[in-house]
Design an enzyme around this catalytic site. Structure first.
Site, PDB file in Angstrom:
ATOM      1  CD  GLU A 165      -2.860  -1.279   2.322  1.00  0.00           C
ATOM      2  OE1 GLU A 165      -3.599  -1.846   2.114  1.00  0.00           O
ATOM      3  OE2 GLU A 165      -2.660  -0.665   3.443  1.00  0.00           O
ATOM      4  CD  GLU A 353      -3.613  -6.019   4.454  1.00  0.00           C
ATOM      5  OE1 GLU A 353      -5.045  -5.677   4.870  1.00  0.00           O
ATOM      6  OE2 GLU A 353      -2.121  -5.814   4.185  1.00  0.00           O
TER       7      GLU A 353
END
Length: 447
Positions: A165, A353
């Site tokens: 991220e 995720e």
């Protein structure tokens, strides 16, 4: 993109990250990372929580691997603490590496494939003091660190993820100031995201040239943005939200350019001249990788706000939400993959995720979490639909194996399939653990 019509080679996993679970913050040579210092500043973290002990995974990793084995996953995604490996500039720490070698040995002995994230936000403080991701030199320091991991661990690692991220590391950490290092500067954030992406591209080049044994890619947190109304202003807000969160990264990685509308907005907001983007940088960032990891939890509805840094603000919806207030929207999850395939890439995708935040407390015997089970049911159904329609999903990792340190939320938010009592470190399987266990077993039985 090869056909993914069955789950024979599918990775069923769980995810964690180093700072969120390891603890042992000052053991075996580890030096502070930016989150250690960020947590010490009053007001940054709910209840003044820190990752100093977290889930004590550093000492209890065998117990945690045994839980994974019982769960039935065939893969485990975890990250490595850079400051355990290089506690000082140019100083390699064998003790820090030994922990990860022991963890990987334990995983493989239990039939679990190690999926390693090289960087999950915990930049060594000594690197931050040299300029952090705002400094181009950090790209070289990252390459030294990544090359060391490749050399020492590649023989036993199943797949590599360069960054987790970069939106959070770059924008939340350096523009919004919500994450470490807590800086509020759009100019620094733009440079930081560029250098993070550049370090990704250079790491992929390095790995393919020197190693190339296993797949290597990056993980992006991608969301679906909806306008609150069909007005021109709200449609503009949606476009800006999508540009800031998604397109800034996707366009660079897959089109070797930054989106023109975001360049214009950023230039207007901070008089950026973008001179840090050097010749060849975007070509390097777009170096072909082997897969894309996607972290996805929610969709976001936005409305126009002229005073906001990027012309939008989150709008309230009537959708069901998790404890953080994120909308539950599995249809958006499917739409995201359709868009990705249409506009960007056909390389394999792993859902690295996906999970549900709640405030369920730790317990000695059982934790009943029907909302998390329902969430997993809906999102796993979306994954099945993706592959039924040929969208090429090769793995799914629940966030998270266990409750852990959740950044600004501290220990108040719990994403785990396993409950953790942070006082005693006792682990208790939740009902969602049993649900995911049964789900995986059912898929494996059909192979």
């Amino acid at each position: 993109m090869k056909e993914q019509g069955n789950f024979k080679e599918f990775l069923w996993g769980v995810s964690t990250s180093s700072y969120q679970i390891e603890g042992a913050a000052a053991e075996d040579g580890r030096t502070p990372c930016i989150w250690d210092l960020h947590c010490r500043i009053p007001g940054n973290i709910l209840n003044g929580d820190t990752g100093e002990t977290a889930c004590d995974h550093y000492h209890r990793y065998r117990e945690d691997v045994a839980l994974m084995k019982e769960l039935g996953v065939n893969s485990y995604r975890f990250s490595i603490s850079w400051s355990r490996i290089y506690p000082q500039r140019g100083v390699y720490n064998e003790k820090g590496m030994r922990f990860y070698k022991n963890l990987i040995y334990e995983l493989k002995a239990n039939g679990i494939l190690p999926c390693v994230t090289i960087y999950h936000w915990d930049l060594p403080q000594w690197v931050q003091e040299l300029g952090g991701w705002d400094a181009r030199e950090t790209v070289d320091l990252y390459l030294e660190y990544a090359d060391t991991l490749f050399r020492e661990l590649d023989a036993d690692v199943n797949m590599w993820i360069t960054h987790n991220e970069p939106y959070c590391s770059g924008f939340l950490g350096n523009h919004m100031g919500e994450h470490a290092p807590g800086i509020r500067s759009l100019q620094k954030a733009i440079r930081s995201t560029h250098h993070i992406l550049l370090s990704h591209g250079r790491a992929v080049q390095l790995y393919h040239e020197k190693y190339g044994t296993h797949p290597i890619g990056i993980t992006l947190n991608l969301g679906v943005m909806y306008p609150q109304t069909d007005t021109v202003k709200d449609q503009l807000a949606q476009k800006m939200a999508d540009g800031y969160t998604n397109r800034w990264f996707l366009d660079a990685l897959f089109q070797k350019q930054y989106p023109a509308d975001m360049l214009a907005l950023f230039a207007a907001r901070c008089a950026a001249d973008f001179d840090f983007i050097q010749k060849g940088d975007l070509e390097c960032i777009g170096e072909p990788m082997d897969f894309l990891g996607i972290n996805h939890y929610s969709s976001t509805t936005v409305s126009y706000l002229s005073a906001a840094p990027n012309l939008y603000t989150a709008a309230v919806t009537g959708k069901e939400k998790n404890a953080i207030g994120w909308d539950i929207d599995p249809d958006a999850f499917y739409d995201l993959l359709v868009r990705l395939r249409k506009e960007y890439t056909d390389i394999p995708v792993y859902i690295t995720e996906n999970g549900f935040a709640s405030k369920d407390a730790s317990a000695q015997e059982a934790v009943h979490d029907p909302q998390r089970i329902r969430y997993l049911e809906q999102y796993l159904q979306a994954v099945e639909k993706m592959n039924a329609h040929g969208l090429g999903i090769y793995g799914y990792f629940v966030w998270s194996l266990m409750d852990n340190f959740e950044w600004p939320s501290g220990y108040a938010m719990r994403f785990g399939l396993v409950s953790v009592d942070y006082q005693t470190q006792e682990r208790v399987k939740k009902d969602s653990f049993l649900y995911y266990q049964k789900y995986i077993a059912g898929k494996m039985a059909k192979i």
